[in-house]
Enzyme design. Sequence first.
Site, mmCIF file in Angstrom:
data_model
loop_
_atom_site.group_PDB
_atom_site.id
_atom_site.type_symbol
_atom_site.label_atom_id
_atom_site.label_comp_id
_atom_site.label_asym_id
_atom_site.label_seq_id
_atom_site.Cartn_x
_atom_site.Cartn_y
_atom_site.Cartn_z
ATOM 1 N N SER A 141 0.658 -0.890 0.048
ATOM 2 C CA SER A 141 0.155 0.228 0.079
ATOM 3 C C SER A 141 0.837 1.094 -0.102
ATOM 4 C CB SER A 141 -0.825 -0.090 1.255
ATOM 5 O OG SER A 141 -1.310 1.041 1.608
ATOM 6 N N TYR A 154 -2.012 -0.605 10.279
ATOM 7 C CA TYR A 154 -2.314 -1.308 9.120
ATOM 8 C C TYR A 154 -1.133 -0.874 8.618
ATOM 9 C CZ TYR A 154 -4.253 -1.487 4.201
ATOM 10 O OH TYR A 154 -3.867 -1.836 3.159
HETATM 11 P P1 NAP Z 1 -11.668 -6.009 0.064
HETATM 12 O O1 NAP Z 1 -12.574 -5.787 -0.576
HETATM 13 O O2 NAP Z 1 -11.726 -6.229 1.363
HETATM 14 O O3 NAP Z 1 -10.739 -7.831 -0.358
HETATM 15 C C1 NAP Z 1 -10.168 -8.705 0.819
HETATM 16 C C2 NAP Z 1 -10.517 -9.647 -0.386
HETATM 17 O O4 NAP Z 1 -9.603 -10.424 0.870
HETATM 18 C C3 NAP Z 1 -11.744 -10.658 -0.335
HETATM 19 O O5 NAP Z 1 -11.113 -12.181 -1.049
HETATM 20 C C4 NAP Z 1 -11.257 -11.306 1.349
HETATM 21 O O6 NAP Z 1 -12.042 -12.736 0.951
HETATM 22 C C5 NAP Z 1 -10.072 -11.063 1.335
HETATM 23 N N1 NAP Z 1 -9.357 -12.149 3.023
HETATM 24 C C6 NAP Z 1 -9.507 -11.355 4.183
HETATM 25 N N2 NAP Z 1 -9.351 -12.474 4.824
HETATM 26 C C7 NAP Z 1 -8.466 -13.928 4.243
HETATM 27 C C8 NAP Z 1 -7.968 -13.991 4.648
HETATM 28 N N3 NAP Z 1 -7.523 -15.009 6.232
HETATM 29 N N4 NAP Z 1 -7.454 -15.751 3.654
HETATM 30 C C9 NAP Z 1 -8.055 -15.794 2.671
HETATM 31 N N5 NAP Z 1 -8.148 -14.105 1.869
HETATM 32 C C10 NAP Z 1 -8.773 -13.090 2.914
HETATM 33 O O7 NAP Z 1 -10.254 -5.417 0.257
HETATM 34 P P2 NAP Z 1 -10.055 -4.564 -0.858
HETATM 35 O O8 NAP Z 1 -9.990 -2.722 -1.164
HETATM 36 O O9 NAP Z 1 -9.770 -5.689 -2.473
HETATM 37 O O10 NAP Z 1 -8.088 -4.711 -0.310
HETATM 38 C C11 NAP Z 1 -6.989 -5.878 -1.330
HETATM 39 C C12 NAP Z 1 -5.439 -5.564 -0.665
HETATM 40 O O11 NAP Z 1 -5.334 -4.139 -1.125
HETATM 41 C C13 NAP Z 1 -5.388 -5.470 0.433
HETATM 42 O O12 NAP Z 1 -4.323 -6.240 0.555
HETATM 43 C C14 NAP Z 1 -5.330 -4.336 1.538
HETATM 44 O O13 NAP Z 1 -4.617 -4.342 2.430
HETATM 45 C C15 NAP Z 1 -4.608 -3.695 0.373
HETATM 46 N N6 NAP Z 1 -4.974 -2.241 -0.309
HETATM 47 C C16 NAP Z 1 -5.904 -2.395 -0.625
HETATM 48 C C17 NAP Z 1 -6.457 -0.466 -0.861
HETATM 49 C C18 NAP Z 1 -7.504 -0.070 -1.067
HETATM 50 O O14 NAP Z 1 -7.999 1.021 -1.261
HETATM 51 N N7 NAP Z 1 -9.124 -0.496 -1.849
HETATM 52 C C19 NAP Z 1 -5.127 0.313 -0.940
HETATM 53 C C20 NAP Z 1 -4.085 -0.227 -0.895
HETATM 54 C C21 NAP Z 1 -3.794 -1.476 -0.319
HETATM 55 P P3 NAP Z 1 -13.510 -13.143 1.373
HETATM 56 O O15 NAP Z 1 -14.394 -11.589 0.557
HETATM 57 O O16 NAP Z 1 -13.775 -14.347 0.695
HETATM 58 O O17 NAP Z 1 -13.702 -12.990 2.658
#
Ligand code: NAP
Length: 248
Positions: A141, A154
Site C-alpha cells: 500500500s 495497518y
Molecule cells: P476487499 O475488497 O475487502 O477484499 C479483500 C479480499 O481478501 C477478499 O477476497 C477476502 O476474502 C480476502 N481475505 C480476507 N481475509 C482473508 C484470509 N484470511 N484468507 C484469504 N483471503 C482473505 O479488499 P481490497 O480493498 O480489494 O484490498 C485488497 C488488498 O489491497 C489488501 O491487501 C489491501 O490491504 C490492499 N490495498 C487496498 C487498498 C484500497 O484502497 N482498497 C489500497 C492499498 C492496498 P472473503 O471476501 O472471501 O472473506
Amino acid sequence: MSKLTGKVAVVTGASKGIGAGIAKALAAEGASVVVNYASSKAGADAVVDAIITAGGKAVAVAGDVSKAADAERIVNTAVETYGRLDVLVNNSGVYSFAPIEEIDEAHFHRQFDINVLGLLLTTKAAAKHLGEGASIVNVSSVVTRITPAYTAVYSGTKGAVDAITSSLAKELGPRKIRVNAVNPGLIETEGTHAASVIGSDMESNVLAQTPLGRIGQPDDIARVVVFLASDDSRWITGEHLNASGGVR
Ligand code: NAP
C-alpha cells in the site's frame, strides 16, 4: 500470444475488490487462475464464471491464508488442477484504523496474521513449486510512504510487506524467481465501501492530494500486476511500485 499464455497463477483474496480485478486481468492475458477466497464463495464463483465466460480458465478454492494448512491447500490446487505454478499474487488483506488508545491485541493480530503471516505462509507453500521465470507480486500500500494518522497497525503490516519483498527478492533471485510489491493508493472496492472509507473525509483528503484527480479502481492495479507477473518486467525484482495516481 498473450502475455501469460501457458502460465498458472494463484491470487489470494480474489473473491472481490482488487484481487477479483487481478484474477480477471491475469486470465485475460492467458493465465489459468486459482481464485482464493476466505468466506465469500459466491463472490469467488462469480469471478470464476466471468473468467470462463470470457474464454479463460479458473477455479475457486476456499482457504484462510493465515493458516499453514490452508495456504498449502490453496497453492496445491494450482499444481493439482493445472500441473504447475508460475505466478503468486499475495493480495489477501484486511484493514482497520484506530487511534493508539484503542489498539489492542485483536486489532494487531487480525491485521498482522492475515497481511503478513498469511503472505509468508502462502509464499512458503508456493516457493516449492516456483521455477525459473516465476513471479511473486505482493499487494502492499501507499500507506508505507504516506503513513496516515490512525493507521499505525495497518501501515505497520504493509511496511513489513515491503521489507519482506526486498528480502525475498534477494533470497529467491538466485533461483530466477522475481519478487515485487505494488503499492496502491485508495481504491474503490467492497472493502473500502464496507469500511466507510468511500464517502468519508479520508476519501476527500486523498482525492485532494491526487495529481490525477480521481480515486483508483481495481483495474488500475490489475494492469500493474499483469506487468509484474509477465516477462515484460523480467529485469525488475525487489521493487515497491506506487500505483496511486501520483499520491506519495
Ligand atoms: P476487499 O475488497 O475487502 O477484499 C479483500 C479480499 O481478501 C477478499 O477476497 C477476502 O476474502 C480476502 N481475505 C480476507 N481475509 C482473508 C484470509 N484470511 N484468507 C484469504 N483471503 C482473505 O479488499 P481490497 O480493498 O480489494 O484490498 C485488497 C488488498 O489491497 C489488501 O491487501 C489491501 O490491504 C490492499 N490495498 C487496498 C487498498 C484500497 O484502497 N482498497 C489500497 C492499498 C492496498 P472473503 O471476501 O472471501 O472473506
